[in-house]
Each structure stands twice: as structure tokens, then as C-alpha cells.
Scaffold this motif. Structure first.
Motif, short mmCIF file in Angstrom:
data_model
loop_
_atom_site.label_atom_id
_atom_site.label_comp_id
_atom_site.label_asym_id
_atom_site.label_seq_id
_atom_site.Cartn_x
_atom_site.Cartn_y
_atom_site.Cartn_z
N VAL A 142 18.50 4.34 -6.52
CA VAL A 142 17.83 3.49 -5.54
C VAL A 142 18.45 3.75 -4.17
O VAL A 142 19.65 3.55 -3.97
N ILE A 143 17.61 4.19 -3.23
CA ILE A 143 18.08 4.54 -1.89
C ILE A 143 17.42 3.62 -0.86
O ILE A 143 16.21 3.41 -0.90
N GLY A 144 18.21 3.09 0.05
CA GLY A 144 17.67 2.23 1.11
C GLY A 144 17.11 3.05 2.25
O GLY A 144 17.27 4.28 2.32
N LEU A 145 16.45 2.39 3.18
CA LEU A 145 15.88 3.07 4.34
C LEU A 145 16.96 3.70 5.23
O LEU A 145 16.67 4.60 6.01
N THR A 191 0.83 -1.21 0.00
CA THR A 191 0.00 0.00 0.00
C THR A 191 0.87 1.26 0.00
O THR A 191 0.46 2.29 -0.55
N GLU A 192 2.05 1.18 0.61
CA GLU A 192 2.96 2.32 0.58
C GLU A 192 3.47 2.56 -0.84
O GLU A 192 3.64 3.71 -1.27
N THR A 193 3.71 1.49 -1.58
CA THR A 193 4.11 1.61 -2.98
C THR A 193 3.00 2.27 -3.79
O THR A 193 3.24 3.21 -4.56
N ILE A 194 1.78 1.78 -3.61
CA ILE A 194 0.65 2.33 -4.36
C ILE A 194 0.41 3.79 -4.01
O ILE A 194 0.21 4.64 -4.90
N ASP A 218 8.15 -3.36 -2.60
CA ASP A 218 8.92 -2.81 -1.48
C ASP A 218 9.64 -1.53 -1.90
O ASP A 218 10.63 -1.13 -1.30
N ALA A 219 9.13 -0.90 -2.96
CA ALA A 219 9.72 0.34 -3.46
C ALA A 219 8.70 1.47 -3.37
O ALA A 219 7.50 1.25 -3.52
N GLU A 220 9.19 2.67 -3.10
CA GLU A 220 8.31 3.83 -3.02
C GLU A 220 9.00 5.04 -3.65
O GLU A 220 9.98 5.55 -3.09
N PRO A 221 8.54 5.50 -4.79
CA PRO A 221 9.19 6.64 -5.45
C PRO A 221 8.88 7.94 -4.73
O PRO A 221 7.78 8.15 -4.22
N GLU A 222 9.90 8.82 -4.69
CA GLU A 222 9.64 10.16 -4.18
C GLU A 222 8.64 10.86 -5.10
O GLU A 222 8.49 10.51 -6.27
N HIS A 246 13.95 1.96 -1.63
CA HIS A 246 13.83 0.51 -1.70
C HIS A 246 13.95 -0.05 -0.28
O HIS A 246 14.98 0.06 0.36
N LYS A 247 12.87 -0.65 0.20
CA LYS A 247 12.80 -1.04 1.60
C LYS A 247 13.23 -2.47 1.87
O LYS A 247 13.24 -2.92 3.00
#
Length: 219
Positions: A124-127, A19-22, A96-100, A218-219
Motif C-alpha cells: 500500500v503506497i500513499g500519494l 471513479t478513479e478506483t473504478i 480511495d484506493a487505485e491499483p496499478e 491509497h489516497k
């Protein structure tokens, strides 16, 4: 110019992240025509979570597969559906990815400047805030005989755009017109190297660019 862009997300057993990705996709500064969620027969209720939250959303389309086809099978199915709907660009990522918020805008700006650019990828940036360098690279040679040699961290600081040869499917955006020429990701890879092999096909038609200023988490 307004483009028709379809995002494809492959999801498996990440009801807490998908849901965070969406939400990240729906929050982009330029609107997506459609967000296709390919659920790989999740057993943790992820598909039900998506259905409850976005079932009536006009942009989100949930596709439930009957078996887990791996990332390769999921992207094969999602890109196929995007091509059947018709669009200018396809934007692919995992659950598990979320774009800015401005990620897509930056990618479109970059690819729009060069007609020979076929695909563009964000950093691609990690948490932890660090770049995950293995996602973007070049093919090794006999001096460095690795399938993929990552773009070094320093290059991200020195350049806004870097020509690359390999990119994972974490945020890769490409021109939909190439699908009829190079086909779909190879399902038999299941989960490894389907994206690398697809990039080798993309390069037969033009450049792949890393936009170091566009960011996907990328989480």
C-alpha cells in the motif's frame, strides 16, 4: 488459466475518488468478471456519479444501500453478492484506493504458485510515494502486545513475498471458496478491525502473503 475475479469496492461520500478506483480496476492487465460498487447511502452524489458514468457498463454493478453500514457492512454485502454470483477470487478495496495496472496480475501470479496460499495483498503506497506500513502486519505477542505489528519497511526491500497474518481490506485478494467455510465479514464492527478479524479466520485455512512488488495507491 483464466480466472473469474470479482472486485468489491465499498464507497461513501467520495464522488471525486470512486471513479478513479473504478477506472483503475477496469484498466487492469487481466480482465475482471465484475466490479461491484457498494454505496453506503452516500449524500454527496457519489452513487449518481457512478450511475451516470458506468450505468451501461457490462462489468460495473452499483448497489445502493439504504443506510450507512460502515466499511464492515459494505464488505459483508459485497462479498455476499460476489459469492452468490460465483467466482474464483474476490478482490476488496475502499473507494480511495487505485491499483496499478499490473497489480491484479502480480497477485494472481503469487497466489497461483502456492495452493496453501489463501489470500494475497499488495503493498500500500500513499500519494507521497511512501509505504503505508500499518496495512500489512503480524499479530503481536506478549513481547510486543499490539493487535497488529506492521511489516518493517526494510522487509519490503529484501523480500518479494512475505507471509503475514493481518491485512486491511485495501486490495486484499482471496479465494472465493473460503467464504462458505469462514463466512462473511462481521457487520457489527462497522468500520474498525473487521478486516483484521477476517484475516484471523482466513488463516485457519491457509497462508496470507504480502506481494511487495504489487502496488495499490491509497489516497
Amino acid at each position: 488459466m483464466e480466472f473469474k475475479i470479482i472486485a468489491v469496492v465499498v464507497s461513501f461520500n467520495r464522488s471525486d475518488l470512486v471513479t478513479e478506483t473504478i477506472d483503475g480496476l477496469l484498466s487492469q492487465s487481466i480482465p475482471l468478471h465484475k466490479v461491484i460498487i457498494i454505496d453506503n447511502a452516500s449524500t454527496d452524489g457519489a452513487a449518481d456519479t457512478v450511475e451516470r458514468r458506468y450505468g451501461s457498463h457490462p462489468v460495473v454493478e452499483l448497489v445502493r444501500l439504504n443506510e450507512n453500514t460502515g466499511g464492515a457492512g459494505g464488505f459483508h454485502e459485497g462479498i455476499l453478492r460476489a459469492n452468490q454470483i460465483g467466482c474464483d477470487f474476490v478482490w476488496v478495496m475502499d473507494d480511495d484506493a487505485e491499483p496499478e495496472t499490473d497489480c491484479l496480475q502480480k497477485l494472481i501470479n503469487t497466489i497461483g504458485k502456492d495452493s496453501s496460499c489463501i489470500a494475497v495483498a499488495p503493498a500500500v503506497i500513499g500519494l507521497d510515494g511512501n509505504r503505508q506500513l500499518l496495512h500489512r502486519g503480524k499479530v503481536g505477542n506478549w513481547f510486543v502486545p499490539n493487535i497488529q505489528v506492521p511489516i518493517p519497511n526494510l522487509s519490503y526491500e529484501e523480500f518479494s513475498n512475505i507471509r503475514i497474518q493481518t491485512a486491511s481490506f485495501v486490495g486484499l485478494l482471496f479465494r472465493a471458496a473460503i467464504i462458505d467455510s469462514i463466512g462473511l465479514p462481521e457487520r457489527s464492527f462497522f468500520i474498525y478491525n473487521d478486516d483484521l478479524e477476517y484475516c484471523l479466520r482466513i488463516q485457519k485455512l491457509g497462508k496470507i502473503i504480502l506481494d511487495t512488488k504489487a502496488v495499490i495507491i491509497h489516497k
